[in-house]
Design a protein around this motif. Structure first.
Motif, PDB file in Angstrom:
ATOM      1  N   ASP A 297       0.822  -1.207   0.000  1.00 12.62           N
ATOM      2  CA  ASP A 297       0.000   0.000   0.000  1.00 12.62           C
ATOM      3  C   ASP A 297       0.860   1.262   0.000  1.00 12.62           C
ATOM      4  OD1 ASP A 297       1.066  -0.095   2.531  1.00 12.62           O
ATOM      5  OD2 ASP A 297      -0.855   0.017   3.610  1.00 12.62           O
ATOM      6  N   GLY A 298       2.128   1.102  -0.391  1.00 21.20           N
ATOM      7  CA  GLY A 298       3.035   2.234  -0.387  1.00 21.20           C
ATOM      8  C   GLY A 298       3.829   2.373   0.889  1.00 21.20           C
ATOM      9  N   THR A 299       3.585   1.485   1.852  1.00 17.92           N
ATOM     10  CA  THR A 299       4.323   1.529   3.112  1.00 17.92           C
ATOM     11  C   THR A 299       5.020   0.195   3.348  1.00 17.92           C
ATOM     12  OG1 THR A 299       2.491   0.742   4.489  1.00 17.92           O
ATOM     13  CG2 THR A 299       2.620   3.119   4.064  1.00 17.92           C
ATOM     14  N   PHE A 300       5.959   0.223   4.299  1.00 15.44           N
ATOM     15  CA  PHE A 300       6.750  -0.959   4.623  1.00 15.44           C
ATOM     16  C   PHE A 300       6.731  -1.183   6.133  1.00 15.44           C
ATOM     17  CE2 PHE A 300       8.202   0.570   0.614  1.00 15.44           C
ATOM     18  CZ  PHE A 300       8.705  -0.517  -0.090  1.00 15.44           C
ATOM     19  N   GLY A 301       6.850  -2.448   6.532  1.00 18.20           N
ATOM     20  CA  GLY A 301       6.963  -2.787   7.944  1.00 18.20           C
ATOM     21  C   GLY A 301       8.317  -3.416   8.213  1.00 18.20           C
ATOM     22  N   GLU A 302       9.000  -2.994   9.269  1.00 18.12           N
ATOM     23  CA  GLU A 302      10.314  -3.537   9.591  1.00 18.12           C
ATOM     24  C   GLU A 302      10.141  -4.861  10.333  1.00 18.12           C
ATOM     25  OE1 GLU A 302      13.587  -4.850  10.261  1.00 18.12           O
ATOM     26  OE2 GLU A 302      13.042  -4.061  12.237  1.00 18.12           O
ATOM     27  N   VAL A 303      10.633  -5.975   9.727  1.00 21.06           N
ATOM     28  CA  VAL A 303      10.351  -7.303  10.265  1.00 21.06           C
ATOM     29  C   VAL A 303      11.605  -8.137  10.494  1.00 21.06           C
ATOM     30  CG1 VAL A 303       8.061  -7.365   9.182  1.00 21.06           C
ATOM     31  CG2 VAL A 303      10.037  -8.297   7.948  1.00 21.06           C
ATOM     32  N   ALA A 304      12.797  -7.540  10.379  1.00 21.08           N
ATOM     33  CA  ALA A 304      14.020  -8.342  10.533  1.00 21.08           C
ATOM     34  C   ALA A 304      14.039  -9.060  11.886  1.00 21.08           C
ATOM     35  CB  ALA A 304      15.254  -7.460  10.381  1.00 21.08           C
ATOM     36  N   TRP A 305      13.634  -8.371  12.931  1.00 21.37           N
ATOM     37  CA  TRP A 305      13.598  -8.967  14.268  1.00 21.37           C
ATOM     38  C   TRP A 305      12.632 -10.139  14.336  1.00 21.37           C
ATOM     39  CZ3 TRP A 305       8.851  -8.973  16.728  1.00 21.37           C
ATOM     40  CH2 TRP A 305       7.858  -8.171  16.140  1.00 21.37           C
ATOM     41  N   LEU A 306      11.592 -10.094  13.514  1.00 21.90           N
ATOM     42  CA  LEU A 306      10.554 -11.122  13.540  1.00 21.90           C
ATOM     43  C   LEU A 306      10.945 -12.347  12.720  1.00 21.90           C
ATOM     44  CD1 LEU A 306       7.630 -12.016  14.228  1.00 21.90           C
ATOM     45  CD2 LEU A 306       6.890 -10.800  12.169  1.00 21.90           C
ATOM     46  N   VAL A 307      11.588 -12.130  11.566  1.00 23.32           N
ATOM     47  CA  VAL A 307      11.864 -13.246  10.655  1.00 23.32           C
ATOM     48  C   VAL A 307      13.251 -13.833  10.848  1.00 23.32           C
ATOM     49  CG1 VAL A 307      10.287 -12.242   8.975  1.00 23.32           C
ATOM     50  CG2 VAL A 307      12.752 -11.825   8.749  1.00 23.32           C
ATOM     51  N   GLY A 308      14.074 -13.238  11.735  1.00 23.49           N
ATOM     52  CA  GLY A 308      15.344 -13.850  12.077  1.00 23.49           C
ATOM     53  C   GLY A 308      16.550 -13.378  11.316  1.00 23.49           C
ATOM     54  N   THR A 309      16.526 -12.137  10.788  1.00 26.67           N
ATOM     55  CA  THR A 309      17.657 -11.643  10.002  1.00 26.67           C
ATOM     56  C   THR A 309      18.253 -10.357  10.560  1.00 26.67           C
ATOM     57  OG1 THR A 309      16.184 -10.403   8.510  1.00 26.67           O
ATOM     58  CG2 THR A 309      16.745 -12.667   7.878  1.00 26.67           C
ATOM     59  N   ASP A 310      17.997 -10.066  11.833  1.00 25.04           N
ATOM     60  CA  ASP A 310      18.469  -8.804  12.403  1.00 25.04           C
ATOM     61  C   ASP A 310      19.857  -8.908  13.008  1.00 25.04           C
ATOM     62  OD1 ASP A 310      17.482 -10.484  14.390  1.00 25.04           O
ATOM     63  OD2 ASP A 310      16.876  -8.831  15.693  1.00 25.04           O
ATOM     64  N   GLY A 311      20.349 -10.110  13.289  1.00 20.28           N
ATOM     65  CA  GLY A 311      21.653 -10.287  13.904  1.00 20.28           C
ATOM     66  C   GLY A 311      22.043 -11.738  13.932  1.00 20.28           C
ATOM     67  N   ASP A 312      22.872 -12.130  14.920  1.00 20.73           N
ATOM     68  CA  ASP A 312      23.301 -13.523  14.972  1.00 20.73           C
ATOM     69  C   ASP A 312      22.209 -14.392  15.599  1.00 20.73           C
ATOM     70  OD1 ASP A 312      23.428 -13.182  17.749  1.00 20.73           O
ATOM     71  OD2 ASP A 312      25.602 -12.949  17.775  1.00 20.73           O
ATOM     72  N   ASP A 313      22.530 -15.688  15.795  1.00 19.62           N
ATOM     73  CA  ASP A 313      21.486 -16.604  16.261  1.00 19.62           C
ATOM     74  C   ASP A 313      21.078 -16.353  17.707  1.00 19.62           C
ATOM     75  OD1 ASP A 313      23.769 -17.492  17.446  1.00 19.62           O
ATOM     76  OD2 ASP A 313      23.623 -19.564  16.761  1.00 19.62           O
ATOM     77  N   ALA A 314      21.851 -15.508  18.422  1.00 20.80           N
ATOM     78  CA  ALA A 314      21.478 -15.140  19.782  1.00 20.80           C
ATOM     79  C   ALA A 314      20.757 -13.794  19.829  1.00 20.80           C
ATOM     80  CB  ALA A 314      22.721 -15.092  20.679  1.00 20.80           C
ATOM     81  N   GLY A 315      20.538 -13.187  18.663  1.00 22.17           N
ATOM     82  CA  GLY A 315      19.839 -11.912  18.603  1.00 22.17           C
ATOM     83  C   GLY A 315      20.724 -10.701  18.770  1.00 22.17           C
ATOM     84  N   ASN A 316      22.056 -10.910  18.745  1.00 26.91           N
ATOM     85  CA  ASN A 316      22.977  -9.794  18.907  1.00 26.91           C
ATOM     86  C   ASN A 316      23.223  -9.084  17.576  1.00 26.91           C
ATOM     87  OD1 ASN A 316      23.580 -10.407  21.709  1.00 26.91           O
ATOM     88  ND2 ASN A 316      24.727 -12.158  20.912  1.00 26.91           N
ATOM     89  N   ALA A 317      23.249  -7.755  17.619  1.00 24.83           N
ATOM     90  CA  ALA A 317      23.606  -6.996  16.419  1.00 24.83           C
ATOM     91  C   ALA A 317      25.068  -7.247  16.079  1.00 24.83           C
ATOM     92  CB  ALA A 317      23.362  -5.507  16.658  1.00 24.83           C
ATOM     93  N   GLN A 318      25.381  -7.255  14.779  1.00 18.14           N
ATOM     94  CA  GLN A 318      26.737  -7.484  14.316  1.00 18.14           C
ATOM     95  C   GLN A 318      27.233  -6.274  13.531  1.00 18.14           C
ATOM     96  OE1 GLN A 318      25.394 -11.306  12.480  1.00 18.14           O
ATOM     97  NE2 GLN A 318      27.169 -12.180  13.482  1.00 18.14           N
ATOM     98  N   GLY A 319      28.527  -6.267  13.247  1.00 15.10           N
ATOM     99  CA  GLY A 319      29.090  -5.212  12.418  1.00 15.10           C
ATOM    100  C   GLY A 319      28.967  -5.601  10.966  1.00 15.10           C
ATOM    101  N   SER A 320      27.781  -5.446  10.398  1.00 21.46           N
ATOM    102  CA  SER A 320      27.469  -5.987   9.081  1.00 21.46           C
ATOM    103  C   SER A 320      27.830  -5.023   7.968  1.00 21.46           C
ATOM    104  CB  SER A 320      25.979  -6.342   9.002  1.00 21.46           C
ATOM    105  OG  SER A 320      25.659  -7.332   9.974  1.00 21.46           O
ATOM    106  N   MET A 321      28.354  -5.578   6.873  1.00 19.19           N
ATOM    107  CA  MET A 321      28.807  -4.763   5.750  1.00 19.19           C
ATOM    108  C   MET A 321      28.175  -5.202   4.422  1.00 19.19           C
ATOM    109  SD  MET A 321      31.237  -4.195   8.197  1.00 19.19           S
ATOM    110  CE  MET A 321      32.673  -5.241   8.194  1.00 19.19           C
ATOM    111  N   GLY A 322      28.535  -6.399   3.946  1.00 18.79           N
ATOM    112  CA  GLY A 322      28.084  -6.852   2.630  1.00 18.79           C
ATOM    113  C   GLY A 322      26.896  -7.790   2.720  1.00 18.79           C
ATOM    114  N   VAL A 323      26.199  -7.952   1.580  1.00 16.07           N
ATOM    115  CA  VAL A 323      24.976  -8.756   1.591  1.00 16.07           C
ATOM    116  C   VAL A 323      24.684  -9.301   0.197  1.00 16.07           C
ATOM    117  CG1 VAL A 323      23.526  -6.712   1.196  1.00 16.07           C
ATOM    118  CG2 VAL A 323      22.541  -8.728   2.312  1.00 16.07           C
ATOM    119  N   ASP A 324      24.125 -10.519   0.154  1.00  6.43           N
ATOM    120  CA  ASP A 324      23.653 -11.089  -1.111  1.00  6.43           C
ATOM    121  C   ASP A 324      22.523 -12.073  -0.816  1.00  6.43           C
ATOM    122  OD1 ASP A 324      23.614 -11.275  -3.897  1.00  6.43           O
ATOM    123  OD2 ASP A 324      24.922 -13.021  -3.912  1.00  6.43           O
ATOM    124  N   PHE A 325      21.798 -12.438  -1.878  1.00  7.49           N
ATOM    125  CA  PHE A 325      20.603 -13.262  -1.780  1.00  7.49           C
ATOM    126  C   PHE A 325      20.684 -14.325  -2.863  1.00  7.49           C
ATOM    127  CE2 PHE A 325      15.697 -13.281  -1.773  1.00  7.49           C
ATOM    128  CZ  PHE A 325      15.607 -13.830  -0.510  1.00  7.49           C
TER     129      PHE A 325
END
Length: 572
Positions: A297-325
């Motif tokens: 609808d033209g808006t976005f919801g932030e869901v990284a915390w919900l779907v498991g991609t916000d940090g490591d497997d313990a939920g800690n933020a990391q010093g993230s740089m590069g990314v691919d899919f």
């Protein structure tokens, strides 16, 4: 270049002779797809920078005062700016410290090198008019005006630049008239059709709210060092929606994608839940990674915390740089890789369906990445066996790290991980040719077939150093290279999903802008086919929803697929 739809000559086409045998075979059955994985070809990358004619050298303006902005380096782009069928290279430079009195911007100009088609490149920067002299960081490419010519967007400290490709070998700086000026410190960017209207929008990440006036020096074990991102506040990202008339609208607030507290260094526009619309992933340095799910609808919801991609497997933020899919495990769903800082392993998030992911980094063999500081990356098929291998560019930010930490060095070795199928990734750097042996402070990395021989080559931008151009000399399997031309969708085909079936092999890919670390890779989609000589079925699902289905496509060639028309050897 061979004509579209015509096989490459035998001298240029990879073969599977006695040099490539089935040393091991494993049967992987996931989601009812049984895939046979062949292993055996020695991966080989040759360092060809010296003979390529590329004389670029990155300059970061270091003065000895340890300014934070010097640490993150710059990116590069592989794209065909003149539509001659050969990938050209664009390098982003920084130059002298911004704000310094008497700064000579020309000392750090960006450079464009035209591919001559014979293994060499010619500097055409001045003729093309793309020698931006700002303190550059990142680059992405896309045909924002749908005229059939790829345009360039450059990020940096202090300002951004949009270059419109005129189609005559030159570009116009349209930053102001297009309305995409970004101030402060922008890093990664990507084009994608976020509102599904057929033209490319632009997402730009900002990093930290650092200025020269706020400069300070930090200390580690009595040593003066560069301060890290934890010393500064994050800054808001920017979303520009394409109006379709050559101008963009700043829709950041309306779309709810500000990333106010994030410190973005990597951007990927992707469809994380395969619902048909484009989402946005931002890799953040020291703050939780962000995944903006498109609500339609033209808006976005932030869901990284919900779907498991916000940090490591313990939920800690990391010093993230590069990314691919990319689909590393052959289950037909695209997975996420994020590179991280020293003592923070590089993370692979396995796509478990429904938009959810699981951190499987140690399971697939990336637990030993802890000593590295990692940047540019990609899932790519290095040996054309149909399985996604992994490349990671490495290099520390602290030039004196070895003085107080004997486990690390400033210059580090890039790493190549071979996908062995069910056993995960194996580090084959030591045996993958001279191109993987130099020690440098790697940053951006771009991927594409520079010599049109059917395999993927690599270009790495190194901090305050010359780049590495790595020619892929692997004797691998068959391939298909797909050039996409959109009609109802954007002309670049960005956001299209490709699915190929060849015997028991299943490969899924997406065409996308940006990614890696502040870099841009070939928009042509490369598909490794193993021993297959024919693609039984090829499906292209366009952002518009149109699906083109093709059968019995011969391997070892470049084809052009036009939206709604299928394969067209002579183009649209």
């Amino acid at each position: 270049m061979p004509a579209l739809g015509v096989p490459m000559p035998p001298a240029a086409r990879p073969t599977r002779g006695n040099q490539h045998c089935w040393a091991t075979a494993a049967l992987l059955c996931v989601a009812c797809l049984c895939v046979v994985h062949a292993a055996g070809a020695d991966l080989a990358f040759t360092h060809i920078t010296a003979q390529s004619g590329v004389d670029f050298r990155h300059v970061d303006g270091r003065t000895g005062d340890l300014h934070f902005v010097e640490t993150i380096g710059s990116g590069c782009a592989l794209f065909d700016y003149d539509n001659d069928g050969w990938l050209d290279i664009y390098f982003v430079n920084a130059g002298e410290m911004p704000g310094r009195e008497g700064r000579d911007g020309a000392a750090g100009a960006n450079r464009l090198y035209r591919n001559a088609g014979d293994g060499t490149f010619t500097d055409v920067t001045d003729a093309a008019g793309v020698g931006d002299t700002g303190y550059g960081v990142g680059v992405c490419v896309g045909d924002y005006d749908n005229d059939g010519w790829e345009d360039i967007f450059v990020t940096g400290y202090g300002a951004s630049a949009l270059y419109r490709n005129r189609g005559d070998g030159a570009f116009d700086d349209v930053t102001e008239s297009a309305g995409v000026y970004v101030d402060r410190w922008s890093t990664a960017a990507a084009f994608g059709d976020l509102d599904a209207d057929g033209d490319l929008d632009l997402y730009v990440a900002r990093y930290c709210a650092w200025t020269l006036d706020e400069h300070r020096v930090c200390h580690e074990h009595g040593n003066e060092v560069y301060c890290g991102p934890e010393e500064y506040d994050g800054d808001a990202d920017v979303l520009f929606l394409n109006r379709g008339d050559g101008t963009f609208e700043d829709a950041t607030q309306r779309a709810r994608v500000t990333g106010d507290d994030g410190k973005g260094l990597g951007v990927l526009i992707l469809d994380h839940d395969r619902d048909g619309d484009e989402d946005i992933y931002v890799a953040c340095d020291g703050t939780p990674n962000l995944l903006y799910s498109n609500l339609g609808d033209g808006t976005f919801g932030e869901v990284a915390w919900l779907v498991g991609t916000d940090g490591d497997d313990a939920g800690n933020a990391q010093g993230s740089m590069g990314v691919d899919f990319g689909d590393y495990n052959g289950d037909g769903m695209l997975d996420l890789v994020v590179t991280n800082f020293q003592r923070q392993y590089n993370t692979i998030y396995r796509n478990d369906g429904g938009g959810f992911f699981a951190d499987v980094s140690f399971i697939v063999g990336l637990g030993r990445t802890l000593p590295d500081v990692s940047w540019g990356t990609a899932f790519f098929d290095a040996d054309n066996d149909g399985w996604a291998d992994l490349f990671v560019a490495n290099g520390h930010i602290q030039t004196n790290i070895a003085d107080y930490d004997p486990t690390s060095t400033y210059r580090q070795q890039n790493r190549l991980y071979r996908n062995t199928g069910p056993s995960g990734f194996v580090d084959v750097t030591a045996t993958a040719g001279d191109g993987l042996q130099p020690l440098k402070a790697g940053r951006g990395a771009a991927f594409g077939d520079l010599d049109n021989d059917g395999d993927v080559d690599i270009v790495v931008s190194n901090a305050n150093d010359a780049p590495d151009i790595l020619r892929n000399d692997t004797v691998g399997g068959s391939y298909l290279l797909v050039d996409l031309v959109g009609h109802d969708s954007n002309a670049s085909g960005i956001g299209a999903e490709l699915r190929a079936a060849a015997g028991d092999l299943r490969v899924v890919k997406e065409a996308r802008s940006g990614g890696s670390y502040v870099s841009h890779s070939d928009l042509r989609v490369h598909i490794g086919l193993g021993l297959a000589t024919t693609v039984d079925a090829l499906e292209v699902r366009w952002p518009s929803g149109i699906v083109d289905s093709m059968r019995d496509v011969p391997a070892n060639r470049l084809i052009r697929v036009v939206e709604g028309a299928g394969i067209r050897a002579e183009g649209p």
